[in-house]
Scaffold this active site. Structure first.
Site, PDB file in Angstrom:
ATOM      1  N   PHE A   1      42.111  48.783  31.090  1.00 51.79           N
ATOM      2  CA  PHE A   1      41.813  48.766  32.631  1.00 51.79           C
ATOM      3  C   PHE A   1      40.269  49.068  32.494  1.00 51.79           C
ATOM      4  O   PHE A   1      39.925  49.544  31.506  1.00 51.79           O
ATOM      5  CB  PHE A   1      42.300  50.080  33.416  1.00 51.79           C
ATOM      6  CG  PHE A   1      43.133  49.551  34.665  1.00 51.79           C
ATOM      7  CD1 PHE A   1      44.126  48.319  34.512  1.00 51.79           C
ATOM      8  CD2 PHE A   1      43.225  49.911  35.775  1.00 51.79           C
ATOM      9  CE1 PHE A   1      44.656  47.751  35.455  1.00 51.79           C
ATOM     10  CE2 PHE A   1      43.790  49.288  36.767  1.00 51.79           C
ATOM     11  CZ  PHE A   1      44.617  48.314  36.715  1.00 51.79           C
TER      12      PHE A   1
ATOM     13  N   GLN B   1      34.299  51.692  47.726  1.00 55.38           N
ATOM     14  CA  GLN B   1      34.210  50.878  46.499  1.00 55.38           C
ATOM     15  C   GLN B   1      34.628  49.482  46.995  1.00 55.38           C
ATOM     16  O   GLN B   1      35.369  49.051  47.720  1.00 55.38           O
ATOM     17  CB  GLN B   1      35.244  51.288  45.687  1.00 55.38           C
ATOM     18  CG  GLN B   1      35.405  50.224  44.354  1.00 55.38           C
ATOM     19  CD  GLN B   1      36.498  51.285  43.173  1.00 55.38           C
ATOM     20  OE1 GLN B   1      37.545  51.127  43.432  1.00 55.38           O
ATOM     21  NE2 GLN B   1      35.892  51.442  42.247  1.00 55.38           N
TER      22      GLN B   1
ATOM     23  N   HIS C   1      35.798  45.863  45.565  1.00 55.00           N
ATOM     24  CA  HIS C   1      36.850  45.544  44.531  1.00 55.00           C
ATOM     25  C   HIS C   1      36.451  44.081  44.264  1.00 55.00           C
ATOM     26  O   HIS C   1      36.310  43.268  45.013  1.00 55.00           O
ATOM     27  CB  HIS C   1      38.231  45.301  44.621  1.00 55.00           C
ATOM     28  CG  HIS C   1      39.055  45.219  43.466  1.00 55.00           C
ATOM     29  ND1 HIS C   1      39.121  44.114  42.565  1.00 55.00           N
ATOM     30  CD2 HIS C   1      40.007  46.165  42.897  1.00 55.00           C
ATOM     31  CE1 HIS C   1      39.986  44.278  41.600  1.00 55.00           C
ATOM     32  NE2 HIS C   1      40.398  45.509  41.621  1.00 55.00           N
TER      33      HIS C   1
ATOM     34  N   LEU D   1      43.867  41.533  47.599  1.00 57.57           N
ATOM     35  CA  LEU D   1      43.550  41.913  46.392  1.00 57.57           C
ATOM     36  C   LEU D   1      44.262  41.281  44.963  1.00 57.57           C
ATOM     37  O   LEU D   1      45.493  40.751  44.981  1.00 57.57           O
ATOM     38  CB  LEU D   1      43.877  43.322  45.884  1.00 57.57           C
ATOM     39  CG  LEU D   1      43.690  43.692  44.490  1.00 57.57           C
ATOM     40  CD1 LEU D   1      42.040  44.071  44.452  1.00 57.57           C
ATOM     41  CD2 LEU D   1      44.021  45.127  44.204  1.00 57.57           C
TER      42      LEU D   1
ATOM     43  N   GLU E   1      43.268  44.288  39.396  1.00 53.73           N
ATOM     44  CA  GLU E   1      42.200  44.373  38.316  1.00 53.73           C
ATOM     45  C   GLU E   1      43.042  43.974  36.907  1.00 53.73           C
ATOM     46  O   GLU E   1      42.601  43.551  36.057  1.00 53.73           O
ATOM     47  CB  GLU E   1      41.749  45.920  38.115  1.00 53.73           C
ATOM     48  CG  GLU E   1      40.999  46.111  36.936  1.00 53.73           C
ATOM     49  CD  GLU E   1      40.056  47.140  36.953  1.00 53.73           C
ATOM     50  OE1 GLU E   1      39.350  47.331  38.198  1.00 53.73           O
ATOM     51  OE2 GLU E   1      39.832  48.077  36.298  1.00 53.73           O
TER      52      GLU E   1
ATOM     53  N   ARG F   1      34.127  48.171  38.388  1.00 56.14           N
ATOM     54  CA  ARG F   1      34.128  47.642  39.429  1.00 56.14           C
ATOM     55  C   ARG F   1      32.897  47.431  40.145  1.00 56.14           C
ATOM     56  O   ARG F   1      32.696  46.258  40.750  1.00 56.14           O
ATOM     57  CB  ARG F   1      35.248  48.182  40.553  1.00 56.14           C
ATOM     58  CG  ARG F   1      36.697  48.347  39.943  1.00 56.14           C
ATOM     59  CD  ARG F   1      37.357  48.860  40.936  1.00 56.14           C
ATOM     60  NE  ARG F   1      38.593  48.783  40.367  1.00 56.14           N
ATOM     61  CZ  ARG F   1      39.937  49.201  40.873  1.00 56.14           C
ATOM     62  NH1 ARG F   1      39.782  49.966  41.980  1.00 56.14           N
ATOM     63  NH2 ARG F   1      40.936  48.953  40.401  1.00 56.14           N
TER      64      ARG F   1
ATOM     65  N   HIS G   1      37.674  48.020  49.174  1.00 58.08           N
ATOM     66  CA  HIS G   1      38.684  48.515  48.589  1.00 58.08           C
ATOM     67  C   HIS G   1      39.272  50.020  48.638  1.00 58.08           C
ATOM     68  O   HIS G   1      40.262  50.330  48.572  1.00 58.08           O
ATOM     69  CB  HIS G   1      38.721  47.996  46.988  1.00 58.08           C
ATOM     70  CG  HIS G   1      39.856  48.325  46.049  1.00 58.08           C
ATOM     71  ND1 HIS G   1      41.149  47.821  46.553  1.00 58.08           N
ATOM     72  CD2 HIS G   1      40.336  48.801  44.977  1.00 58.08           C
ATOM     73  CE1 HIS G   1      42.069  48.016  45.696  1.00 58.08           C
ATOM     74  NE2 HIS G   1      41.498  48.509  44.697  1.00 58.08           N
TER      75      HIS G   1
ATOM     76  N   ARG H   1      35.156  54.993  41.564  1.00 61.69           N
ATOM     77  CA  ARG H   1      36.542  55.218  41.111  1.00 61.69           C
ATOM     78  C   ARG H   1      36.857  54.220  39.954  1.00 61.69           C
ATOM     79  O   ARG H   1      36.516  53.051  40.240  1.00 61.69           O
ATOM     80  CB  ARG H   1      37.454  55.119  42.331  1.00 61.69           C
ATOM     81  CG  ARG H   1      38.941  55.437  41.552  1.00 61.69           C
ATOM     82  CD  ARG H   1      39.983  55.401  42.909  1.00 61.69           C
ATOM     83  NE  ARG H   1      40.008  53.884  43.641  1.00 61.69           N
ATOM     84  CZ  ARG H   1      41.000  53.073  43.064  1.00 61.69           C
ATOM     85  NH1 ARG H   1      41.874  53.211  42.031  1.00 61.69           N
ATOM     86  NH2 ARG H   1      41.209  51.980  43.750  1.00 61.69           N
TER      87      ARG H   1
END
Ligand SMILES: Cc1cc2nc3c(=O)[nH]c(=O)nc-3n(C[C@H](O)[C@H](O)[C@H](O)COP(=O)(O)OP(=O)(O)OC[C@H]3O[C@@H](n4cnc5c(N)ncnc54)[C@H](O)[C@@H]3O)c2cc1C
Ligand code: SF4
Ligand code: SF4
Ligand code: FES
Lengths: 315, 570
Positions: free
Chosen positions: B117, B231, B233, B243, B246, B277, B345, B382
């Site tokens: 990730f 945040q 995304h 979304l 990821e 991100r 996000h 994050r």
């Protein structure tokens, strides 16, 4: 098409009425977009619920022209192409309605809980070490875990429409089936018993739940799997299982069904006696001959081989 | 009056994990209040996965690496003591929910599968295909059913009730009957999720992420910590902001501009698409601003290409993503690249938690967990997969903290404060419903979103944010005379939206205030007028507190233990 019309069945807590809203068409929009458009530009009092708008939270299921769909993922253009400019929107069927398109899930949650929809892990696993499961075993429960509790299957279930005393919402069987199929679970019978006690053998196989599920879950298949498992576990002391066993027995013995003994095997002697008037009617019309015991069909050995192979494949 | 030992607000992963923990203890009455049916929460939308060092995919992974990745990911704004605690607990939390029934994808040995990730030095993100949050949410729900947690469905938290001696409980809108109801509780856990709907028109969040719990705590004088840290995304669908997980980059997706370049080479040559991100979002917006995107203005986008992964991998690993692209963008990723653009996000900031081991706040008896809370482990950015781990680890902590508190608490709160709050809200809502004319809720909401996206979005400048602050104040004034448009007492969703907008406005005002005064760039907070990180002046958390009607600003130093701030490069 310039204008779209939503004809909506509304309910204000006391009385029901129909209301039509029309708004300008835009391409590539969804049913939910239309509802939001009405609420934000025409009538804030129209009640419906939605959260994720991406087909995962299950909140927005409604009936459009008699079929349950997720409003957020259902393309408006496809529906307009099929039904013309006016769409009829109603709350889900087989749910109590609170207001307009909003239905009451609380009683459904109570019923769901009856099926003990939680993992009862095998003894070898622990909270500290977690569980083990092969990829193949995971795949066996992957489809059922897609259920988002949207209620579409329940809305269209033909058996449930006749009353919910002796039948659960299709997703309840799916939840139970998920745990019965989960290799980590060590108490299949615990999940089986409640659904067996309420309706497992009463599904009428109409497949509405399968065709209406937006997440490719197949409650009818889970019901079939639960039935097989219940028989495997010897939970056969019920009409449904007896019927299925009698059915299989007849086929294995003779390659055909013996209607006479079927009723007795299914319902037991006493209960089938209560159907005597029906049997007598059949007799009178020459449809049932109590003295006829069917001879095996030609090629019965082949039939028996198929039954044997099917049994082995399942085990 | 309904009375509980422990009352949890919000039925996402954090809330249900807390309720379960308190419920499983036995002997305590536990209630779970939620404004929709429990499984309609943002947690269910998480696709990608949950982080924890299990060492299944990479036996050399260590908790220390997870700690460092998280600290670095946070751009050093995360508290390192809390991060160490969190990373130390994450693996156990994952094994535990496996035991509770979460159906994880598996590796060849039958262990939980893990993948890469963004921003991580090892493949430690556990997943269940691309519906990890969904299966966690439903498993938590199953466990709550098992433990007989009392659900208060269709109840919207309005405010906390506090008297001279401390917390008494909460008041809530019973959406079904349109009445304001007091609920007494010894301990309350606020787990109402994020505030992404401040950016209404471009967010991955569900309609319910409206800062309700944050604003209620704020009104009870609990500070909001780091509210400016929002945040974005990188891969939201161009048209809707929905979304594309990821996982789409983690599984090997490429990003292209209108010249067909994999432009991440310019911004993060080593990690490329797998950079954090904040970096990828900023890269995409830079491409768009410099004319290398497709389309114009709000409709501009770049392309996410998955085609080279092949049909089989897309169908097996990213089926949900494919469905979303087909439904909302009319594009099948097997055949064509997907138009994407950043989308709001996650809210790193939130209710100021002062004791990470219990989720405790400055108000005795009040606990917070999940996206509503700010512990802070996510700091200024994050990491993907750290939020699901956050809600499992700290949801449990808050459940324990609240249960312990309730057990030790002998005070029987009086009804005075609760009844006064109830009357106050009853009057306010009745007046709002009766009001005719005035601007519509949706109109104020949309203008708020526009101001936030354009002026307090990915790129920020002092002057523009001052404009945003003035707009937010203007909208707050309009809000006082806005029209609900529905005076029914039965399931009045317009009234729910009205309450939500008030909370969004309060949160937005705090976010803008924090952002204006943080004159540095850190993580997701990118100041074009202050492009450098300033550790001398800003290695500290913003705290916005309500004093009377004033929003007051103060700061608290970041806890630094092992890792001294260093330049962040990927
Ligand atoms: C599309 C998407 C994908 C994501 N993917 C990932 C991922 O792959 N990995 C990861 O780690 N994180 C991911 N995240 C982030 C993560 O899912 C969330 O941060 C996390 O689930 C938040 O959980 P929560 O329990 O704090 O809040 P939520 O799940 O948001 O739950 C909040 C609950 O509070 C209720 N509520 C709100 N207001 C009130 C009120 N006034 N009264 C009563 N109840 C109220 C809501 O109805 C809801 O039940 C993703 C987020 C989104 C939106
Ligand atoms: S197949 Fe069975 S469960 Fe499914 S809708 Fe028909 S009757 Fe209901
Ligand atoms: S089985 Fe399908 S239709 Fe039924 S509730 Fe689950 S997701 Fe909805
Ligand atoms: S809004 Fe969540 S499924 Fe439609």
């Amino acid at each position: 098409m310039e204008q779209v019309v939503y004809r909506i069945r509304r309910f204000d807590g006391e009385k029901e009425f129909w209301q039509e809203y029309s708004f300008a068409h835009e391409p590539n929009k969804t049913v939910l977009w239309g509802l939001l458009k009405i609420k934000e530009t025409a009538d804030p009092s129209l009640a419906f619920v939605a959260a994720c708008r991406s087909a995962v939270c299950g909140a927005c299921a409604v009936r459009v022209n008699g079929e349950a769909v997720l409003a957020c993922e259902t393309p408006l253009d496809a529906l307009l192409g099929r039904f013309g400019a006016t769409l009829v929107l109603e709350p889900l069927g087989n749910f109590p309605v609170i207001r307009d398109l909003v239905v009451d899930w609380e009683p459904k949650a109570v019923r769901l809980a009856e099926a003990k929809p939680w993992l009862m892990p095998r003894d070898e696993f622990s909270a500290e070490a977690g569980c083990r499961q092969t990829q193949a075993e995971f795949k066996k429960i992957n489809a059922q875990t897609n259920c988002i509790l949207c209620g579409s299957c329940a809305s269209e279930c033909n058996k449930l429409s006749t009353g919910d005393d002796d039948f659960y919402e299709p997703f309840v069987y799916t939840k139970a089936g998920k745990f019965v199929a989960d290799s980590r679970d060590g108490a299949a019978a615990e999940h089986l018993r409640p659904v067996l006690a309420r309706g497992l053998w009463k599904c009428v196989h109409c497949q509405e739940c399968v065709t209406k599920c937006p997440k490719r879950v197949a409650p009818a298949e889970d019901i079939a799997a639960l039935r097989r498992e219940s028989i495997r576990q010897g939970l056969t002391d019920n009409p449904g299982a007896r019927h299925a066993l009698a059915f299989a027995g007849d086929i294995t013995n003779s390659g055909r069904l013996n209607e006479t003994t079927m009723a007795v095997k299914t319902d037991g002697l006493l209960k089938s006696a209560t159907r005597l008037p029906f049997a007598l009617r059949l007799l009178r019309r020459g449809k049932l001959n109590p003295f006829h015991f069917p001879a095996p069909v030609e090629g019965i050995d082949g039939v028996r081989a198929i039954v044997k192979a099917a049994k082995e494949a399942k085990e | 009056m309904q009375t509980f030992d422990v009352l949890v607000i919000g039925s996402g992963g954090a809330g249900m994990r807390a309720a379960l923990e308190a419920g499983a203890r036995g002997g305590l009455s536990v209630g779970l209040m939620t404004k929709m049916f429990p499984t309609r929460s943002a947690t269910g939308m998480a696709q990608g996965g949950i982080n924890g060092v299990l060492g299944n995919a990479d036996p050399t992974d260590t908790v220390d690496k997870h700690i460092f990745d998280t600290v670095k990911g946070s751009d050093y704004l995360g508290d390192q003591d809390a991060i160490a605690f969190f990373c130390g607990q994450a693996a156990a939390a994952i094994r535990e929910i496996d035991y509770y029934g979460v159906p994880f994808s598996r590796d060849a040995k039958g262990q939980i599968a893990q993948r890469n990730f963004g921003g991580q030095s090892a493949p430690r993100t556990c997943f269940s295909a691309d519906k990890t949050g969904h299966v966690i949410l439903h498993t938590m729900y199953e466990q709550c059913l098992k433990h007989g947690v009392k659900m208060l469905t269709d109840r919207q938290l309005l405010d906390l009730a506090v008297d001279g001696d401390g917390l008494c409980g909460v008041v809530a809108l019973d959406i079904r009957t349109g009445t304001v109801v007091p609920v007494k509780a010894k301990a309350v856990v606020v787990a109402t999720g994020g505030a992404g709907r401040m950016y209404w028109s471009r967010t991955t969040n569900p309609f319910t992420s409206t800062a309700d719990g944050m604003a209620a705590c704020f009104r009870a004088s609990i500070p909001l910590k780091d509210p400016e840290m929002v945040q974005f995304h990188p891969t939201g669908l161009a048209g809707t902001g929905i979304l594309m997980s990821e996982a789409s980059r983690a599984e090997g997706g490429y990003l292209y501009n209108n010249a067909g370049e994999r432009f991440m080479a310019r911004y993060a040559p080593e990690k490329m698409e797998l950079a954090t991100r904040d970096l990828v979002s900023q890269a995409i917006e830079t491409e768009i601003r410099e004319g290398r995107g497709f389309g114009e203005g709000m409709n501009a986008y770049v392309l996410l290409d998955l085609r080279h992964l092949g049909r089989e991998k897309i169908l097996e690993r990213l089926p949900g993503i494919r469905d979303l692209a087909i439904t909302f963008e009319q594009v099948d990723p097997i055949e064509a690249p997907i138009p994407i653009r950043p989308s709001c996000h996650y809210t790193m900031g939130g209710v100021d938690v002062t004791n990470f081991r219990t989720g405790g706040t400055a108000l005795a008896g009040l606990f917070a967990a999940g996206e509503a809370a700010c512990v802070s482990i996510h700091g200024a950015n994050r990491l993907g997969g750290n939020s699901l781990a956050d809600i499992m680890v700290f949801g449990k902590c808050a459940g324990v903290g609240a249960a312990d508190y309730a057990q030790a608490q002998s005070r029987e709160a009086g009804d005075g404060a609760l009844m006064a709050k109830t009357a106050e809200w009853e009057a306010r809502l009745a007046a709002a419903m009766a009001r005719g004319g005035g601007p519509a809720v949706a109109s104020i909401r949309d203008r708020l979103a526009e101001a936030m996206w354009n002026k307090v979005g990915i790129f920020r400048r002092g002057a523009e944010m001052e404009e945003a602050a003035a707009i937010v104040d203007g909208l707050a004034a309009e809000y006082e005379r806005c029209a609900v448009g529905d005076d029914s007492r039965v399931f009045n969703t317009a009234l729910v939206n009205y309450v939500e907008l008030g909370n969004l406005l309060a949160m937005a005002k705090a976010a803008v205030l924090g952002a204006i005064n943080r004159t540095e760039s850190r993580g997701c907070h990118l100041r074009e007028d202050y492009p450098a990180r300033d550790d001398v002046n800003f290695l500290k958390h913003t705290l916005v507190t309500l004093a009377g009607a004033q929003y007051e600003l103060s700061y608290r130093p970041v806890v630094v233990t092992e890792h001294q701030p260093a330049e962040r490069r990927y």
